[in-house]
Write an enzyme that holds these catalytic residues in place. Structure first.
Site, short mmCIF file in Angstrom:
data_model
loop_
_atom_site.label_atom_id
_atom_site.label_comp_id
_atom_site.label_asym_id
_atom_site.label_seq_id
_atom_site.Cartn_x
_atom_site.Cartn_y
_atom_site.Cartn_z
N TRP A 342 0.67 -1.54 0.25
CA TRP A 342 0.30 -0.29 -0.07
C TRP A 342 0.69 1.32 -0.01
O TRP A 342 0.58 2.15 -0.44
CB TRP A 342 -0.80 0.05 0.81
CG TRP A 342 -0.33 0.24 2.66
CD1 TRP A 342 0.72 -0.20 3.03
CD2 TRP A 342 -0.51 1.42 3.90
NE1 TRP A 342 1.06 0.06 4.73
CE2 TRP A 342 0.37 1.00 4.51
CE3 TRP A 342 -2.11 1.81 3.75
CZ2 TRP A 342 0.01 2.19 5.40
CZ3 TRP A 342 -2.08 2.72 4.86
CH2 TRP A 342 -1.11 2.61 5.97
N ASP A 343 1.81 1.27 0.22
CA ASP A 343 3.17 2.10 0.16
C ASP A 343 3.32 2.94 -0.98
O ASP A 343 2.65 4.26 -1.45
CB ASP A 343 4.40 1.72 0.68
CG ASP A 343 4.43 0.73 1.48
OD1 ASP A 343 3.77 0.09 1.77
OD2 ASP A 343 6.14 0.91 2.02
N GLU A 482 0.55 -3.02 12.62
CA GLU A 482 0.63 -4.12 12.53
C GLU A 482 1.45 -4.69 13.59
O GLU A 482 1.59 -6.42 13.54
CB GLU A 482 1.83 -5.06 11.51
CG GLU A 482 1.22 -4.00 10.20
CD GLU A 482 2.51 -4.24 9.31
OE1 GLU A 482 3.34 -4.84 9.93
OE2 GLU A 482 1.87 -4.91 8.31
N LYS A 595 2.26 0.66 15.69
CA LYS A 595 4.07 0.18 15.84
C LYS A 595 3.70 1.41 14.61
O LYS A 595 5.18 2.23 14.25
CB LYS A 595 3.65 -0.68 14.58
CG LYS A 595 4.84 -0.60 13.95
CD LYS A 595 4.35 -2.37 12.59
CE LYS A 595 5.68 -1.78 12.29
NZ LYS A 595 5.72 -3.50 10.58
N GLN A 596 2.53 1.73 13.87
CA GLN A 596 2.93 3.19 12.49
C GLN A 596 1.87 3.89 12.68
O GLN A 596 1.01 3.14 13.94
CB GLN A 596 3.27 3.12 11.79
CG GLN A 596 2.65 2.00 11.44
CD GLN A 596 2.50 0.71 10.13
OE1 GLN A 596 3.40 0.08 10.12
NE2 GLN A 596 2.14 1.74 8.71
#
Ligand code: BGC
Length: 767
Positions: A342-343, A482, A595-596
C-alpha cells in the site's frame, strides 16, 4: 572535489558527498548512491567490488521465483565490475592504503563521481577517478569512465572488465543467497561483448552488450574485446577506460530479436560516444527537475536532503510502462523482495500525481491489469469483488512470505496476507485522488471505475451485519498498526471501507450523468446491478467506527482501550520514542503501543470526516503511544502535528523522515531506500507545512511553516495547468501556467476561495 570529472558536477546544493571510506557503511552507501532511470536501478557500488559489496542491478518488473520462498526482484548481472591490479596488488578501497577518497552523487544530473588516492604496500601512489551514469535519455544505456594515473613510478597494470553474471539475491533470513539466472549466450560480436542470461522460472531473457575503449595519455580511445589485459603505465601517465553498455529484456522485445536489437542500440550509443551520451543524459535530468524541484528558503540542509528524497522518487518511476509499479525499496535493494505494498498508493502515488501524472496513471494501471488475480484472491476467501494481495510482484498473486524477520531479529510467522485488507480501499483511494487532481475521465472509464466498483463489492461482502447493534462490522483484520493482529473493527479499515463504498456510489452517479453509455458497458462487463449500488450506501452509513465517548477519541479497534496502557515517555536523541525496557516486542500486542500511524493515518487521509476536537484529542492520545517502528509513520505524524498546531513536533517528525535513509535511521537502509518514506517526506512538506489539500477537486492551502523557514517554492500539476507556488505563513504567490490564454482557477487559501487568473502572478495575503 577537484579532478578530471569535477567540470561536470552541479552546484554544491545538488551534491551528496561521501568523504573517506568505512567498511561498516559500505552497503548503506551503496543504497544511497543508487543510480537509475525508472527502467533500471543500480546500486552505488565501488567498481572494484571490495569484499562485502552487495552489487544490485534491478530492472523494473523483472521478478523470478527460483529458489526463493516468493517471487522477487531479480538481481541482474552487474555491468559495473572493473578491477585493476597494479604490480600484483588489487586497487581496492578495502585492501590498499587510502590517502584520500571521495564520492559524489550529483542529484541534479544523476551522476556518480569518485576520486581515490591509493597507496600500495611499497608506498607508490595511484590516482583513480571515475564517473558513471545510467542514461535518463537512452534508458537502456549506461556508461562509465575510469581514469588511472601512476603518480610515482611506472607500473604494470592488469585490467579485468566484466559484466558479472554470478551475482545472487541476498536471502535476508532463511533462504541464503539465491541465483535467479542461467547463462544463455556469451560471445564477442565485432568490437562488443555480448552476454545473455535467462531467469529460471519466468524465462525472461536479459541481454547485455558492452564496449570498452582504452585511451592512453590523452590519445585516442581504442576499443578492445579483451576482458583481461595488461599495460605498462608510465610515471605520471593517465590511462582512461570508457565502458558503454546496454541492457535489454525479453519483456520489451521478443527473445529471438533481442541480440540484434541490443547490438544495434549499443552501436548507436557508441556513435554518440561517452560525451554525447552524457550530454543527452544531463539535458534529460534538467528537464526532469523542471517543475519537480521543491525549494525551502531558510533551511539549506533540509533542502538538500529533500532533494535527495525527490531524486530517489524520480529514479524509481518508470515512464511509458503501465505494467510495473514501485516496490517498497524502489530499485535500490533487495529489501521486501522488491514487493509492492500500500506504500505505493498512499505514500508514493501522491508525489507522482502532482509531479508526473502519467507515471501516477501507470502505477494505477498496474493494479488494473491485475484485477483478475485480485478477483481470484477474493473468491478463494469467499468474498466478492477484488482483494489485492498485501504484497504484490509481477503476476498480481499474493507474494507475502510466510516468515519474516521481526524488529528484534527473531523469525516470526506473517499474517498480513490473510488480514491486512485495508489495501483494497488504499488502492481505491489512489484512484480517486488521481482523478480529483487530473480530471482524467478517460482513465476512469477505462480502468478507474472498474477498480472502484470491484473494491466496493469486496467491502459489501466483507462486512457482516450485527443484528444486536444494527451495525456492519469488519472482523479479523490487521490495520496499519501491525503490532495488533487479528482484531475486530479496526477504525482505519472500517472508515476507509465506508469511504470506499459511498465514494464509489458518488462516482457512479457522476459518470452515469456524464457518460451513461460507457458506464453501461462497464456494468455489463462486470455484471453490476443497481441494487448493489444502493446496498453500498446502506452499508457505508452503518459501518461501526469504535469511539470512546469518555476520551473523545477514535478507538483503534474493539477493545484497544482495554489493553495495558503504556506511555512512551522516553525519547531518544532524535526525539523519537523508545520501547520501555520492561516490554518485549513479543508482548507489545498486549499493550496500547502502536507500531505506526493508524488512526492518525485515517485522519490525514479523510480530514473532513472528523471534527477538530476529535482530531486534536486523538492526536494527543496516540502520539504518546506510537513507536514509529515503520518508516511510514513519522511523515504522517508530521502532517497531523502541523494540522493541530504542533508545528515544532511536526518539524521533528519531518526531520526523522527526511533523514530516514541518509542517516540510516531504521538501521536497514542497506536493503534499499524506503520508498514510502521518500513520498511521505514530500507530503510532509507539501501537505504538512504548506498545508496543501485537494479538497474534492479544489486546491487548498493552509501554511504553517516552521519558524526559520521563509518560504517553500514548488509546483503542482493540476488538471491542465501547472501551478507554480511560493508559500509563506503570511502570503501565497501563484503563477498558474496554462495553455488557455484566458480563464482562471479556483483555489482556497487561508480559508477563503480565490480566483487565480491563468498566466499571471497572483498574490494572496493572509488577512
Ligand atoms: C509496515 C507496512 C509497510 C511495509 C512495507 C511494514 O513494516 O508496517 O505498513 O507496508 O513495512 O514498507
Amino acid at each position: 572535489m577537484k579532478g578530471k570529472f569535477s567540470k561536470y558536477l552541479s552546484k554544491e546544493e545538488w551534491l551528496i558527498t561521501d568523504k573517506g571510506w568505512s567498511k561498516d557503511e559500505l552497503s548503506v552507501k551503496e543504497s544511497l548512491f543508487t543510480l537509475g532511470n525508472g527502467y533500471i536501478g543500480s546500486r552505488g557500488i565501488y567498481e572494484e567490488i571490495p569484499d562485502g559489496t552487495e552489487p544490485g542491478t534491478y530492472i523494473a518488473g523483472v521478478y523470478d521465483a527460483a529458489a526463493s520462498m516468493v517471487p522477487e526482484l531479480v538481481n541482474a548481472p552487474n555491468p559495473i565490475d572493473f578491477r585493476i591490479i597494479v604490480e600484483g596488488e588489487k586497487l581496492d578501497i578495502g585492501r590498499m592504503d587510502i590517502l584520500e577518497s571521495e564520492r559524489i552523487l550529483d542529484l541534479g544530473k544523476g551522476l556518480l563521481v569518485r576520486k581515490t588516492l591509493f597507496s600500495d604496500t611499497k608506498g607508490r601512489r595511484f590516482l583513480y577517478q571515475s564517473l558513471r551514469f545510467f542514461s535518463l535519455r537512452d534508458k537502456r544505456i549506461g556508461a562509465m569512465q575510469i581514469c588511472l594515473k601512476a603518480l610515482d613510478k611506472p607500473a604494470r597494470i592488469i585490467i579485468q572488465d566484466t559484466v558479472d553474471d554470478s551475482v545472487t539475491n541476498i536471502g535476508s533470513i532463511l533462504e541464503g543467497r539465491k541465483r535467479h539466472t542461467q547463462l544463455v549466450d556469451v560471445s564477442p560480436i565485432r568490437d562488443m561483448n555480448y552476454l545473455c542470461v535467462k531467469t529460471f522460472t519466468r524465462k525472461i531473457w536479459l541481454a547485455y552488450t558492452s564496449f570498452l575503449a582504452v585511451a592512453r595519455a590523452g590519445g585516442h580511445p581504442v576499443g578492445t574485446l579483451n576482458k583481461i589485459f595488461n599495460m605498462l603505465l608510465k610515471k605520471g601517465e593517465m590511462a582512461c577506460f570508457t565502458k558503454i553498455f546496454s541492457i535489454h529484456t525479453s519483456k520489451d522485445f521478443s527473445a529471438r530479436r533481442l541480440k540484434k536489437i541490443a547490438i544495434k542500440e549499443l552501436h548507436r550509443a557508441k556513435e554518440l560516444g561517452f560525451d554525447g551520451l552524457l550530454k543527452r543524459h544531463i539535458a534529460a535530468w534538467q528537464r526532469k527537475w523542471e517543475a519537480r524541484e521543491v525549494k525551502i528558503d531558510g533551511d539549506r540542509e533540509a533542502q538538500k536532503a529533500l532533494c535527495f528524497n525527490i531524486y530517489h522518487l524520480l529514479i524509481s518511476g518508470k515512464e511509458g510502462d503501465d505494467n510495473v509499479s514501485i516496490g517498497a525499496r524502489t530499485l535500490s535493494g533487495n529489501g521486501y523482495h522488491g514487493h509492492i505494498f500500500w506504500d505505493t498508493e498512499i505514500f508514493i502515488l501522491p508525489f507522482f500525481i502532482y509531479a508526473d501524472p502519467k507515471i501516477a496513471r501507470n502505477l494505477l494501471m498496474y493494479r488494473f491489469h491485475r484485477l483478475n488475480e485480485a478477483r481470484r484472491i477474493a473468491g478463494e476467501k469467499g468474498y466478492k469483488g477484488v482483494l489485492f494481495p498485501w504484497e504484490s510482484a509481477d503476476t498480481g498473486k499474493e507474494t507475502t512470505p510466510a516468515y519474516s524477520k521481526h524488529l528484534d531479529g527473531s523469525i516470526i510467522e506473517i499474517h498480513t496476507m490473510d488480514m491486512e485488507h485495508h489495501i483494497v480501499s488504499d488502492v481505491a483511494y489512489g484512484v480517486c485522488h488521481y482523478f480529483s487532481a487530473t480530471g482524467d475521465n478517460e482513465f476512469m472509464l477505462k480502468a478507474g471505475l472498474e477498480i472502484l466498483f470491484e473494491t466496493a463489492r469486496f467491502w459489501a461482502s466483507r462486512a457482516t451485519y450485527n443484528k444486536k447493534t444494527k451495525k456492519f462490522e469488519i472482523k479479523k483484520v490487521i490495520g496499519p498498526d501491525e503490532f495488533h493482529e487479528d482484531v475486530n473493527n479496526n477504525a482505519y479499515t472500517n472508515r476507509m471501507a465506508a469511504w470506499n463504498l459511498y465514494k464509489t456510489k458518488e462516482f457512479y452517479k457522476y459518470f452515469d450523468k456524464k457518460y451513461p453509455r460507457f458506464l453501461r458497458k462497464i456494468e455489463r462487463k462486470i455484471s453490476l446491478k443497481s441494487e448493489e449500488i444502493e446496498q453500498w450506501a446502506h452499508i457505508a452509513d452503518r459501518i461501526k467506527i469504535p469511539f470512546s465517548k469518555s476520551k473523545g477519541i477514535i478507538e483503534e479497534f474493539d477493545g484497544y482501550l482495554r489493553k495495558k496502557d503504556v506511555l512512551l515517555k522516553t525519547l531518544n536523541h532524535y526525539f523519537m520514542p523508545v520501547l520501555p525496557a520492561d516490554i518485549s516486542l513479543k508482548d507489545v500486542g498486549k499493550t496500547q503501543i502502536v507500531k505506526q500511524a493508524d488512526i492518525i493515518m485515517l485522519m490525514y487521509l479523510l480530514p473532513e470526516e472528523f471534527t477538530k476536537d476529535i482530531r486534536l484529542k486523538s492526536y494527543l492520545y496516540y502520539v504518546k503511544r506510537t513507536l514509529h517502528k515503520s518508516s511510514l509513520s513519522p511523515s504522517i505524524y508530521s502532517i497531523l502535528a502541523c494540522e493541530v498546531g504542533d508545528v515544532t513536533r511536526g518539524y521533528l517528525y519531518f526531520l526523522f523522515s527526511l533523514y530516514a535513509d541518509l542517516k540510516n535511521r531504521y538501521g536497514n537502509t542497506r536493503e534499499g531506500i524506503h520508498a514510502a518514506s521518500l513520498g511521505g517526506t514530500w507530503q510532509a512538506v507539501i501537505m504538512g507545512f504548506s498545508g496543501f489539500r485537494n479538497m474534492e477537486g479544489l486546491p487548498s492551502f493552509e501554511p504553517r511553516l516552521p519558524g526559520h523557514w521563509r518560504n517553500i517554492k514548488f509546483c503542482l500539476k493540476w488538471k491542465n495547468s501547472l501551478l507554480r507556488i511560493s508559500v509563506s505563513n503570511k502570503k501565497i504567490k501563484f503563477f498558474a501556467a496554462s495553455k488557455r490564454k484566458k480563464g482562471s482557477i479556483l483555489v482556497k487559501c487561508f480559508n477563503s476561495v480565490y480566483k487565480v487568473p491563468f498566466n499571471k502572478n497572483y498574490i494572496i495575503y493572509k488577512k
